[in-house]
Enzyme design. Structure first.
Site, PDB file in Angstrom:
ATOM      1  N   HIS A  21      -3.834 -23.011 -34.316  1.00  0.00           N
ATOM      2  CA  HIS A  21      -3.380 -21.692 -34.758  1.00  0.00           C
ATOM      3  C   HIS A  21      -4.131 -20.661 -33.919  1.00  0.00           C
ATOM      4  CE1 HIS A  21      -2.423 -23.834 -38.754  1.00  0.00           C
ATOM      5  NE2 HIS A  21      -1.311 -23.674 -38.055  1.00  0.00           N
ATOM      6  N   GLU A  24      -7.101 -18.336 -35.184  1.00  0.00           N
ATOM      7  CA  GLU A  24      -8.271 -18.927 -35.847  1.00  0.00           C
ATOM      8  C   GLU A  24      -9.322 -19.150 -34.757  1.00  0.00           C
ATOM      9  OE1 GLU A  24      -6.911 -22.263 -38.183  1.00  0.00           O
ATOM     10  OE2 GLU A  24      -5.417 -21.035 -39.212  1.00  0.00           O
ATOM     11  N   HIS A 118     -10.150 -25.559 -37.480  1.00  0.00           N
ATOM     12  CA  HIS A 118      -9.404 -24.466 -38.105  1.00  0.00           C
ATOM     13  C   HIS A 118     -10.347 -23.520 -38.834  1.00  0.00           C
ATOM     14  CE1 HIS A 118      -5.208 -25.958 -37.594  1.00  0.00           C
ATOM     15  NE2 HIS A 118      -5.829 -27.126 -37.505  1.00  0.00           N
ATOM     16  N   GLU A 150     -22.590 -25.883 -44.676  1.00  0.00           N
ATOM     17  CA  GLU A 150     -21.754 -25.092 -45.585  1.00  0.00           C
ATOM     18  C   GLU A 150     -21.382 -23.797 -44.888  1.00  0.00           C
ATOM     19  OE1 GLU A 150     -21.918 -22.989 -50.014  1.00  0.00           O
ATOM     20  OE2 GLU A 150     -23.495 -24.336 -49.369  1.00  0.00           O
TER      21      GLU A 150
END
Length: 302
Positions: A21, A24, A118, A150
């Site tokens: 994409h 992104e 992504h 994270e």
């Protein structure tokens, strides 16, 4: 009783893909950075060959998710093997080019692992998506990464340094795991928590215009992977009314208010959480690999 080790094929070829994409940007800039070096990842040792690919260069140039159709939905066998003409959308043509480069899909010549990068606007942290809860390679990689990384949401068309840096570290962790695996390391069995898709929920819409009439409720916004109970607030209409979750069971929401999914009619997705038990795994020996190749060749000759 000691659990039997499952022996799996060596991961000789790995592809790292960004820009599927085009807006992104963490994956776009990470791929560009890796492509700057003559030997981006693969020459630290001879354990794995890595191919770095900018998946959708035309969409990247325009900083759009796609130019004509979503490239990430173009890899079905029907699309890859369909007819082509001068009216074929760019992304379908590109999917066939990628299939030639990385595949053919499902063949022995295909790369052994694809790491497709992504971003999401939802507050999902580091989210790894696989298509089977019996893919022992992916599940062991998931467990390896869970303790290390994270990350948070990032708007499309924007690159944030912390998200980029974390993605880069994540890719390096994956490659470290692949090298450990290919060198013969035994990964102990255990368990990993996964979320399995149940359904998508659309926004409330006007019956005549089909325009949305509500937004994600403030109490739900950014609560990805937090349990949603029946009667919890789900949407808030533009007139101020609270619409509540009418499901029969508590489920885990994710991709909450994802920007790219407005066009798909998805306000959020719902999943069940479960614990998957994994066996210990180790790479096959060269002899086991040769025996498998002989068996495959024998089956083709029958």
């Amino acid at each position: 009783m000691e659990e039997e080790v499952v022996h799996l094929s060596r991961l000789s070829r790995v592809a790292v893909c960004g820009g599927t994409h085009g807006n992104e940007l963490s994956g776009v800039y990470l791929v560009r950075e890796l492509q700057k070096t003559e030997k981006p990842l693969e020459e630290e040792d001879e354990l794995v060959s890595v191919l770095v690919v900018l998946s959708n260069p035309r969409a990247v140039q325009q900083c759009r998710r796609y130019t004509e159709t979503d490239l990430n939905r173009c890899f079905t066998h029907a699309t890859l093997n369909g007819p082509e003409s001068d009216k074929t959308p760019y992304e379908i043509t590109r999917s066939r080019e990628l299939n030639s480069l990385l595949g053919p899909k499902g063949s022995p010549e295909a790369v052994d692992l694809i790491c497709d990068l992504h971003n999401t606007t939802a507050n999902m942290g580091l989210c790894l998506i696989a298509y089977s809860d019996h893919d022992w390679i992916c599940l062991h990689i998931f467990r390896y990464l869970q303790a290390t990384i994270e990350i948070g949401p990032q708007p499309h068309g924007v690159v944030r340094s912390n998200i980029y840096t974390t993605m880069k570290a994540g890719v390096q962790h994956v490659m470290d795991w692949v090298r450990f695996f290919n060198s013969g390391t035994i990964f102990e069995g255990g368990s990993v928590e996964v979320y399995t898709m149940v359904k998508n929920i659309d926004y409330p819409r006007d019956s005549e215009t089909h325009s949305i009439t509500a937004a994600i409720h403030p109490q739900l916004q950014d609560q990805d992977f937090c349990l949603l109970h029946p009667n919890d607030p789900l949407f808030q209409t533009f007139s101020g009314e609270t619409l509540r979750y009418k499901g029969k069971e508590p489920l885990y929401p994710f991709f909450i208010n994802e920007c790219a999914y407005y066009e798909k009619g998805i306000a959020l997705s719902l999943a069940r959480r479960k614990c998957v038990k994994m066996p210990p795994i180790q790479v096959k020996t060269e002899l086991e690999h040769q025996e498998n190749e002989w068996e495959f060749a024998s089956e083709e000759d029958e």
